[in-house]
Motif scaffolding. Structure first.
Motif, mmCIF file in Angstrom:
data_model
loop_
_atom_site.group_PDB
_atom_site.id
_atom_site.type_symbol
_atom_site.label_atom_id
_atom_site.label_comp_id
_atom_site.label_asym_id
_atom_site.label_seq_id
_atom_site.Cartn_x
_atom_site.Cartn_y
_atom_site.Cartn_z
ATOM 1 N N SER A 27 -4.149 -6.246 -9.461
ATOM 2 C CA SER A 27 -3.749 -5.742 -8.150
ATOM 3 C C SER A 27 -3.415 -4.257 -8.186
ATOM 4 O O SER A 27 -2.817 -3.726 -7.286
ATOM 5 C CB SER A 27 -2.535 -6.519 -7.649
ATOM 6 N N GLU A 60 -1.346 -3.430 -4.469
ATOM 7 C CA GLU A 60 0.111 -3.388 -4.583
ATOM 8 C C GLU A 60 0.602 -2.207 -5.405
ATOM 9 O O GLU A 60 1.661 -1.669 -5.145
ATOM 10 C CB GLU A 60 0.607 -4.680 -5.220
ATOM 11 N N TYR A 91 4.426 -4.532 -14.964
ATOM 12 C CA TYR A 91 4.273 -4.557 -13.510
ATOM 13 C C TYR A 91 3.614 -5.853 -13.043
ATOM 14 O O TYR A 91 4.044 -6.458 -12.062
ATOM 15 C CB TYR A 91 3.466 -3.346 -13.030
ATOM 16 N N GLU A 92 2.600 -6.271 -13.748
ATOM 17 C CA GLU A 92 1.873 -7.491 -13.371
ATOM 18 C C GLU A 92 2.735 -8.739 -13.491
ATOM 19 O O GLU A 92 2.441 -9.746 -12.859
ATOM 20 C CB GLU A 92 0.604 -7.636 -14.218
ATOM 21 N N GLN A 93 3.827 -8.696 -14.264
ATOM 22 C CA GLN A 93 4.746 -9.831 -14.358
ATOM 23 C C GLN A 93 5.572 -9.995 -13.084
ATOM 24 O O GLN A 93 6.231 -11.006 -12.887
ATOM 25 C CB GLN A 93 5.679 -9.659 -15.558
ATOM 26 N N GLY A 94 5.544 -8.994 -12.207
ATOM 27 C CA GLY A 94 6.234 -9.081 -10.923
ATOM 28 C C GLY A 94 7.729 -8.839 -10.964
ATOM 29 O O GLY A 94 8.435 -9.158 -10.012
ATOM 30 N N LYS A 95 8.230 -8.256 -12.043
ATOM 31 C CA LYS A 95 9.669 -8.043 -12.179
ATOM 32 C C LYS A 95 10.066 -6.568 -12.027
ATOM 33 O O LYS A 95 11.241 -6.241 -12.140
ATOM 34 C CB LYS A 95 10.145 -8.569 -13.519
ATOM 35 N N LYS A 97 10.709 -1.919 -6.798
ATOM 36 C CA LYS A 97 9.836 -1.200 -5.881
ATOM 37 C C LYS A 97 9.974 0.290 -6.151
ATOM 38 O O LYS A 97 11.047 0.780 -6.495
ATOM 39 C CB LYS A 97 10.216 -1.482 -4.421
#
Length: 103
Positions: free
Chosen positions: A5, A18, A75-79, A82
């Motif tokens: 993403s 994203e 980043y790809e781990q979503g943690k 922002k």
């Protein structure tokens, strides 16, 4: 070029993504990062002063391939937090100053 993403600087499809990976070592002002943030993308950028003067990136990396790969993986781990933009558009104030001869 894309990573899952994420967009790599120069990809015009950033509005569908994203995250935005900005890898420049020689910027004086990272307009690409500002454009990405305006499109709602998080920024992953090098640990350089021009980056931290523009934003608090979601992830940062030392300028080597391994560090970049690790930042993208985090980043790809979503943690990741922002990205926080630290600059604001002041064009209207500048136009007002110019048209009212206040400078």
């Amino acid at each position: 070029n894309t990573f899952g993403s994420l967009a790599v600087a120069g990809n015009s499809a950033a509005s569908n993504l994203e995250g935005f990976v900005y890898t420049s070592m020689n910027e004086s002002f990272g307009l690409g990062m500002i454009e990405a943030m305006n499109l709602g993308c998080d920024v992953i950028g090098p640990k350089l002063p021009y980056v931290t003067s523009i934003c608090d990136p979601s992830e940062s990396f030392d300028y080597n391939v391994q560090s970049l790969v690790e930042a993208i993986a985090r980043y790809e781990q979503g943690k990741s937090p922002k990205t926080k933009c630290l600059v604001r558009n002041q064009i209207n104030e500048l136009i007002e100053l110019l048209t009212n001869n206040k400078i």
